[in-house]
Motif scaffolding. Structure first.
Motif, PDB file in Angstrom:
ATOM      1  N   GLU A 139       7.867  -9.202   3.589  1.00  0.00           N
ATOM      2  CA  GLU A 139       6.969  -8.500   4.523  1.00  0.00           C
ATOM      3  C   GLU A 139       5.549  -8.320   3.973  1.00  0.00           C
ATOM      4  OE1 GLU A 139       7.941  -7.436   7.709  1.00  0.00           O
ATOM      5  OE2 GLU A 139       9.886  -8.346   7.359  1.00  0.00           O
ATOM      6  N   ASN A 143       0.257  -3.806   0.796  1.00  0.00           N
ATOM      7  CA  ASN A 143       0.688  -2.734   1.702  1.00  0.00           C
ATOM      8  C   ASN A 143       1.565  -1.737   0.941  1.00  0.00           C
ATOM      9  OD1 ASN A 143       2.266  -1.215   3.543  1.00  0.00           O
ATOM     10  ND2 ASN A 143       2.013  -2.785   5.115  1.00  0.00           N
ATOM     11  N   TYR A 144       1.212  -0.453   0.993  1.00  0.00           N
ATOM     12  CA  TYR A 144       1.917   0.498   0.121  1.00  0.00           C
ATOM     13  C   TYR A 144       3.370   0.719   0.508  1.00  0.00           C
ATOM     14  CZ  TYR A 144       2.118   5.313   2.186  1.00  0.00           C
ATOM     15  OH  TYR A 144       2.419   6.443   2.883  1.00  0.00           O
ATOM     16  N   TYR A 145       3.727   0.416   1.747  1.00  0.00           N
ATOM     17  CA  TYR A 145       5.139   0.510   2.129  1.00  0.00           C
ATOM     18  C   TYR A 145       5.978  -0.488   1.316  1.00  0.00           C
ATOM     19  CZ  TYR A 145       9.344   0.530   4.975  1.00  0.00           C
ATOM     20  OH  TYR A 145      10.646   0.633   5.400  1.00  0.00           O
ATOM     21  N   ASN A 146       5.353  -1.606   0.941  1.00  0.00           N
ATOM     22  CA  ASN A 146       6.101  -2.635   0.219  1.00  0.00           C
ATOM     23  C   ASN A 146       6.414  -2.265  -1.231  1.00  0.00           C
ATOM     24  OD1 ASN A 146       6.272  -4.263   2.463  1.00  0.00           O
ATOM     25  ND2 ASN A 146       4.281  -5.207   2.069  1.00  0.00           N
ATOM     26  N   ILE A 147       5.925  -1.113  -1.652  1.00  0.00           N
ATOM     27  CA  ILE A 147       6.334  -0.597  -2.971  1.00  0.00           C
ATOM     28  C   ILE A 147       7.848  -0.327  -2.962  1.00  0.00           C
ATOM     29  CG2 ILE A 147       6.134   1.417  -4.527  1.00  0.00           C
ATOM     30  CD1 ILE A 147       3.712  -0.305  -4.737  1.00  0.00           C
ATOM     31  N   VAL A 148       8.361   0.030  -1.778  1.00  0.00           N
ATOM     32  CA  VAL A 148       9.794   0.350  -1.658  1.00  0.00           C
ATOM     33  C   VAL A 148      10.638  -0.868  -2.057  1.00  0.00           C
ATOM     34  CG1 VAL A 148      11.621   1.080  -0.070  1.00  0.00           C
ATOM     35  CG2 VAL A 148       9.317   2.053   0.155  1.00  0.00           C
ATOM     36  N   LYS A 169      10.240  -1.940  -5.758  1.00  0.00           N
ATOM     37  CA  LYS A 169      11.063  -1.196  -6.720  1.00  0.00           C
ATOM     38  C   LYS A 169      12.464  -1.819  -6.815  1.00  0.00           C
ATOM     39  CE  LYS A 169      12.790   3.422  -7.859  1.00  0.00           C
ATOM     40  NZ  LYS A 169      12.775   3.169  -9.299  1.00  0.00           N
ATOM     41  N   LEU A 176      -2.678   1.435  -6.185  1.00  0.00           N
ATOM     42  CA  LEU A 176      -3.726   2.452  -6.290  1.00  0.00           C
ATOM     43  C   LEU A 176      -3.285   3.775  -5.668  1.00  0.00           C
ATOM     44  CD1 LEU A 176      -6.835   0.268  -5.334  1.00  0.00           C
ATOM     45  CD2 LEU A 176      -6.046   0.891  -7.618  1.00  0.00           C
ATOM     46  N   GLN A 177      -2.150   3.761  -4.949  1.00  0.00           N
ATOM     47  CA  GLN A 177      -1.673   4.996  -4.296  1.00  0.00           C
ATOM     48  C   GLN A 177      -0.986   5.887  -5.333  1.00  0.00           C
ATOM     49  OE1 GLN A 177      -3.023   4.730  -1.469  1.00  0.00           O
ATOM     50  NE2 GLN A 177      -3.200   2.517  -1.517  1.00  0.00           N
ATOM     51  N   HIS A 178      -1.053   7.204  -5.096  1.00  0.00           N
ATOM     52  CA  HIS A 178      -0.517   8.165  -6.059  1.00  0.00           C
ATOM     53  C   HIS A 178       0.980   7.944  -6.294  1.00  0.00           C
ATOM     54  CE1 HIS A 178      -4.232  10.278  -6.096  1.00  0.00           C
ATOM     55  NE2 HIS A 178      -4.165  10.657  -4.844  1.00  0.00           N
TER      56      HIS A 178
END
Lengths: 231, 213
Positions: free
Chosen positions: B103, B154-159, B162, B185-187
């Motif tokens: 994604e 996209n920060y959702y793709n951090i999920v 992981k 870069l997101q907390h």
């Protein structure tokens, strides 16, 4: 911003003879006016977490602080009052009363509290229906509305008591992609306009990725907790 | 800022693909800029500093995608220059696999990093954008890299990232994980992901190369 809701070392165990632990020492805090999503696979414990957040269920151990009040020492009546004044709920299924109009459904939380429906209250209900874009169909029976419209009525209803927090459990779970987008835009509008805190449990990537914070629950624990830098 | 950057941005603002591509390639041919300079001082900022004008807000995504398309063409056209440079570089005999997770469709950063790894002497393989977790683990098994580099925007793709990094660490503990991209870069993002290296810019590749020499 101050925290509007805090969970401290929350555990939840179901059963007595055969015990199943669902939550393991959860610590979470939600800032006032924040827009949060909680994600996780089925069985991860996120619905149990939402029930505990909404004080619909009590934890086995740990503290819940809502609006600065620790709920542990509250009686059922006090807890119910705190819930009614602080939290609005939106569910996957709208639970509207089909034989009532949109306006009557929005007024329902007020009727339940047995307070008189004053002109101000009626005006507020109409304003909420305007915000969710349903003024033209406010006198239609809930049963005669589309799925997206019904969910928007449910959103207006959740705001009737001016809650500081909205807990939403899969609010777009039954909607197509266009309606999902409309509902998201609406939740954001309410978040900006009223400073309402949103905690949304969702499987919907399009909702979660637009939230300011994503909390992932896995096997009853927080697996991931990230916040947008500019949130 | 390189004095030629302004001219380059003007062509991009006009969305003149032909002239933008020719301009960038001419800078390379005439040796006015190096490949690294073109990537870091021209292509990367042209994307990261893109600002949509208020009056064009409704067509913002379209304009951003048009610019990305031009940058991608330039990037692909530089590959012969990479080949030429690579022939002169001492090989490190280290393999790296580069990808973006499922994604995640933003891949310009990953392609630039792929070129940087080649220029640093790595045997580098870009396996693509939107790569499913199981395919990544299969690729690691088949290719047996020393490093896996994951680019996430996209920060959702951090999920999913992981899950991927946990999977690599569990199944292939000797493989070093490199992560980079806007999402980190997101907390809290970088702290919660298993990794050995966090790249904040493409040129960090040379620091990794120095370490493994």
């Amino acid at each position: 911003m101050p925290n509007v809701m805090e969970l401290k070392e929350i555990t939840k165990i179901y059963g007595t003879k055969i015990q199943t632990q669902v939550l393991f020492g959860i610590n979470l805090a939600f800032e006032e006016g924040s827009f949060n999503s909680i994600i996780g696979q089925s069985g991860s414990g996120k619905s149990t977490l939402l029930n505990i957040l909404g004080s619909l269920d009590r934890p086995t151990a740990g503290d819940i602080i809502i609006n600065g009040k620790n709920t542990k020492s509250l009686s059922s009546k006090e807890l119910s009052d705190l819930r009614n004044e602080s939290i609005g709920f939106i569910f996957q299924f709208h639970y509207l009363l089909p034989e009532f109009t949109a306006l009557e459904n929005v007024l329902m939380p007020y009727r339940i509290s047995k307070k008189p429906i004053t002109k101000e209250v009626l005006d507020y209900a109409n304003e909420l229906l305007d915000i969710v874009g349903l003024t033209k169909v406010k006198n239609n029976l809930a049963i005669n509305m589309s799925g997206g419209q019904q969910q928007r009525v449910a959103i207006a209803r959740s705001l009737m008591n001016n809650p500081k927090i909205i807990l939403a459990d899969e609010p777009t779970g039954n909607l197509d992609s266009d309606s999902t987008e409309q509902v998201y835009e609406l939740l954001r509008k309410i978040n900006h306009q009223f400073g309402t805190t949103f905690i949304i449990i969702t499987h919907d990537r399009h909702i979660a990725e637009k939230a300011d914070r994503i909390v992932e629950i896995k096997d009853g624990r927080i697996n991931l907790d990230i916040t947008k830098a500019n949130a | 800022m390189n004095s030629n950057y302004e001219g380059f941005i003007k062509l991009l603002d006009l969305e003149d693909k032909d002239k933008s591509v020719n301009y960038a390639l001419e800078l390379l041919k005439s040796k006015k800029v190096t490949l690294e300079e073109l990537y870091l001082d021209f292509l990367a900022p042209a994307l990261t500093t893109f600002v949509c004008q208020e009056k064009e807000k409704e067509i913002c995504i379209w304009k951003e995608h048009t610019r990305t398309s031009i940058i991608r063409t330039i990037l692909e056209c530089t590959y012969p220059f990479v080949i030429e440079r690579r022939n002169e570089i001492k090989k490190l005999h280290k393999k790296v696999v580069i990808l973006t997770p499922s994604e995640e469709y933003h891949e310009i950063g990953a392609i630039i990093v792929n070129h940087f790894f080649m220029l640093a002497g790595f045997e580098s393989q870009y396996i693509g954008a939107n790569t499913p977790k199981n395919d990544i683990l299969m690729a690691v098994k088949a290719y047996q890299p020393d490093f896996v580099a994951i680019s996430v925007t996209n920060y959702y793709n951090i999920v999913i990232t992981k899950q991927i990094t946990d999977g690599i660490k569990k199944n292939y503990p000797n493989v070093k994980i490199i992560v980079g991209g806007q999402a980190f870069l997101q907390h809290g993002a970088i702290d919660q992901i298993s990794h050995d290296y966090y790249m904040q810019k493409a040129s960090d590749v040379f620091m990794i190369a120095k370490e493994v020499k």
